[in-house]
Design a protein around this motif. Sequence first.
Motif, PDB file in Angstrom:
ATOM      1  N   TYR A   1       0.806  -1.226   0.000  1.00 16.88           N
ATOM      2  CA  TYR A   1       0.000   0.000   0.000  1.00 16.88           C
ATOM      3  C   TYR A   1       0.834   1.269   0.000  1.00 16.88           C
ATOM      4  O   TYR A   1       0.311   2.360   0.116  1.00 16.88           O
ATOM      5  N   LYS A   2       2.153   1.130  -0.083  1.00 12.21           N
ATOM      6  CA  LYS A   2       3.089   2.244  -0.277  1.00 12.21           C
ATOM      7  C   LYS A   2       3.304   3.151   0.938  1.00 12.21           C
ATOM      8  O   LYS A   2       3.763   4.267   0.779  1.00 12.21           O
ATOM      9  N   GLN A   3       3.016   2.692   2.154  1.00  5.26           N
ATOM     10  CA  GLN A   3       3.368   3.488   3.327  1.00  5.26           C
ATOM     11  C   GLN A   3       4.883   3.443   3.519  1.00  5.26           C
ATOM     12  O   GLN A   3       5.508   2.416   3.272  1.00  5.26           O
ATOM     13  N   ALA A   4       5.433   4.559   3.973  1.00  3.96           N
ATOM     14  CA  ALA A   4       6.875   4.660   4.201  1.00  3.96           C
ATOM     15  C   ALA A   4       7.175   4.514   5.688  1.00  3.96           C
ATOM     16  O   ALA A   4       6.480   5.102   6.530  1.00  3.96           O
ATOM     17  N   PHE A   5       8.218   3.739   6.008  1.00  2.66           N
ATOM     18  CA  PHE A   5       8.650   3.519   7.384  1.00  2.66           C
ATOM     19  C   PHE A   5      10.088   3.979   7.532  1.00  2.66           C
ATOM     20  O   PHE A   5      10.940   3.613   6.709  1.00  2.66           O
ATOM     21  N   GLU A   6      10.356   4.781   8.579  1.00  2.52           N
ATOM     22  CA  GLU A   6      11.723   5.234   8.837  1.00  2.52           C
ATOM     23  C   GLU A   6      12.593   4.036   9.187  1.00  2.52           C
ATOM     24  O   GLU A   6      12.223   3.221  10.031  1.00  2.52           O
ATOM     25  N   LEU A   7      13.748   3.933   8.548  1.00  3.05           N
ATOM     26  CA  LEU A   7      14.639   2.806   8.811  1.00  3.05           C
ATOM     27  C   LEU A   7      15.233   2.858  10.217  1.00  3.05           C
ATOM     28  O   LEU A   7      15.470   1.826  10.828  1.00  3.05           O
ATOM     29  N   ALA A   8      15.482   4.034  10.743  1.00  2.59           N
ATOM     30  CA  ALA A   8      16.117   4.156  12.061  1.00  2.59           C
ATOM     31  C   ALA A   8      15.156   3.894  13.215  1.00  2.59           C
ATOM     32  O   ALA A   8      15.553   3.358  14.246  1.00  2.59           O
ATOM     33  N   THR A   9      13.880   4.253  13.046  1.00  2.00           N
ATOM     34  CA  THR A   9      12.931   4.186  14.165  1.00  2.00           C
ATOM     35  C   THR A   9      11.766   3.240  13.944  1.00  2.00           C
ATOM     36  O   THR A   9      11.090   2.879  14.904  1.00  2.00           O
ATOM     37  N   GLY A  10      11.483   2.878  12.702  1.00  2.00           N
ATOM     38  CA  GLY A  10      10.315   2.054  12.394  1.00  2.00           C
ATOM     39  C   GLY A  10       9.023   2.838  12.298  1.00  2.00           C
ATOM     40  O   GLY A  10       7.979   2.293  11.962  1.00  2.00           O
ATOM     41  N   ARG A  11       9.075   4.140  12.575  1.00  3.29           N
ATOM     42  CA  ARG A  11       7.866   4.982  12.552  1.00  3.29           C
ATOM     43  C   ARG A  11       7.335   5.109  11.138  1.00  3.29           C
ATOM     44  O   ARG A  11       8.089   5.294  10.193  1.00  3.29           O
ATOM     45  N   CYS A  12       6.004   5.006  11.003  1.00  2.00           N
ATOM     46  CA  CYS A  12       5.380   5.191   9.704  1.00  2.00           C
ATOM     47  C   CYS A  12       5.292   6.688   9.418  1.00  2.00           C
ATOM     48  O   CYS A  12       4.707   7.442  10.196  1.00  2.00           O
ATOM     49  N   VAL A  13       5.867   7.116   8.319  1.00  2.00           N
ATOM     50  CA  VAL A  13       5.879   8.530   7.944  1.00  2.00           C
ATOM     51  C   VAL A  13       4.469   8.996   7.573  1.00  2.00           C
ATOM     52  O   VAL A  13       4.108  10.145   7.796  1.00  2.00           O
ATOM     53  N   ASP A  14       3.655   8.088   7.048  1.00  2.00           N
ATOM     54  CA  ASP A  14       2.321   8.428   6.566  1.00  2.00           C
ATOM     55  C   ASP A  14       1.237   8.347   7.626  1.00  2.00           C
ATOM     56  O   ASP A  14       0.133   8.845   7.422  1.00  2.00           O
ATOM     57  N   ASP A  15       1.515   7.702   8.755  1.00  2.00           N
ATOM     58  CA  ASP A  15       0.543   7.565   9.838  1.00  2.00           C
ATOM     59  C   ASP A  15       1.320   7.473  11.151  1.00  2.00           C
ATOM     60  O   ASP A  15       1.817   6.408  11.521  1.00  2.00           O
ATOM     61  N   ALA A  16       1.424   8.586  11.855  1.00  2.00           N
ATOM     62  CA  ALA A  16       2.260   8.675  13.066  1.00  2.00           C
ATOM     63  C   ALA A  16       1.819   7.720  14.181  1.00  2.00           C
ATOM     64  O   ALA A  16       2.584   7.467  15.107  1.00  2.00           O
ATOM     65  N   ALA A  17       0.610   7.171  14.098  1.00  2.00           N
ATOM     66  CA  ALA A  17       0.123   6.251  15.123  1.00  2.00           C
ATOM     67  C   ALA A  17       0.632   4.822  14.906  1.00  2.00           C
ATOM     68  O   ALA A  17       0.400   3.950  15.739  1.00  2.00           O
ATOM     69  N   VAL A  18       1.323   4.580  13.796  1.00  2.00           N
ATOM     70  CA  VAL A  18       1.762   3.229  13.447  1.00  2.00           C
ATOM     71  C   VAL A  18       3.288   3.177  13.373  1.00  2.00           C
ATOM     72  O   VAL A  18       3.925   4.117  12.906  1.00  2.00           O
ATOM     73  N   ALA A  19       3.842   2.076  13.844  1.00  2.00           N
ATOM     74  CA  ALA A  19       5.286   1.841  13.744  1.00  2.00           C
ATOM     75  C   ALA A  19       5.527   0.339  13.682  1.00  2.00           C
ATOM     76  O   ALA A  19       4.679  -0.457  14.107  1.00  2.00           O
ATOM     77  N   VAL A  20       6.671  -0.046  13.148  1.00  2.00           N
ATOM     78  CA  VAL A  20       7.094  -1.443  13.180  1.00  2.00           C
ATOM     79  C   VAL A  20       8.302  -1.542  14.102  1.00  2.00           C
ATOM     80  O   VAL A  20       9.003  -0.561  14.333  1.00  2.00           O
ATOM     81  N   ALA A  21       8.525  -2.734  14.619  1.00  2.00           N
ATOM     82  CA  ALA A  21       9.637  -2.948  15.548  1.00  2.00           C
ATOM     83  C   ALA A  21      10.977  -2.781  14.836  1.00  2.00           C
ATOM     84  O   ALA A  21      11.112  -3.107  13.657  1.00  2.00           O
TER      85      ALA A  21
END
Length: 113
Positions: free
Chosen positions: A77-97
């Motif tokens: 679905y093309k959401q972007a995740f910061e490599l350093a933190t796992g934070r989703c750039v497109d939805d601040a409420a979502v992150a990956v470990a």
Amino acid sequence: MTAVQERTWTTVCRLEELLPGRGVAALLPDGEQVAVFRTHDGLHVLSNHDPFSCAAVLSRGIVGDRGGVPVVVSPVYKQAFELATGRCVDDAAVAVATYPVEVWDGYVRVGSP
């Protein structure tokens, strides 16, 4: 006094096998899938699980940057995740470990608690 939890290190591959700007999937002993990325600024390890599509696909995402911040863009679905933190750039409420990573004697090792 608090107990110190030992970290388990899993050898994933040789550093030279990782192509810059690409990701690879690896399986940790506890069954967790991770995505390992080599970029110009180092190594990054995230969960391979895309929380939006519920598929294990982040290792196949496109590595780039958003405003100078290194990210991986999910191939679904093309959401972007910061490599350093796992934070989703497109939805601040979502992150990956994210996972600690090190190079030991030429091999990439991923840490897990």
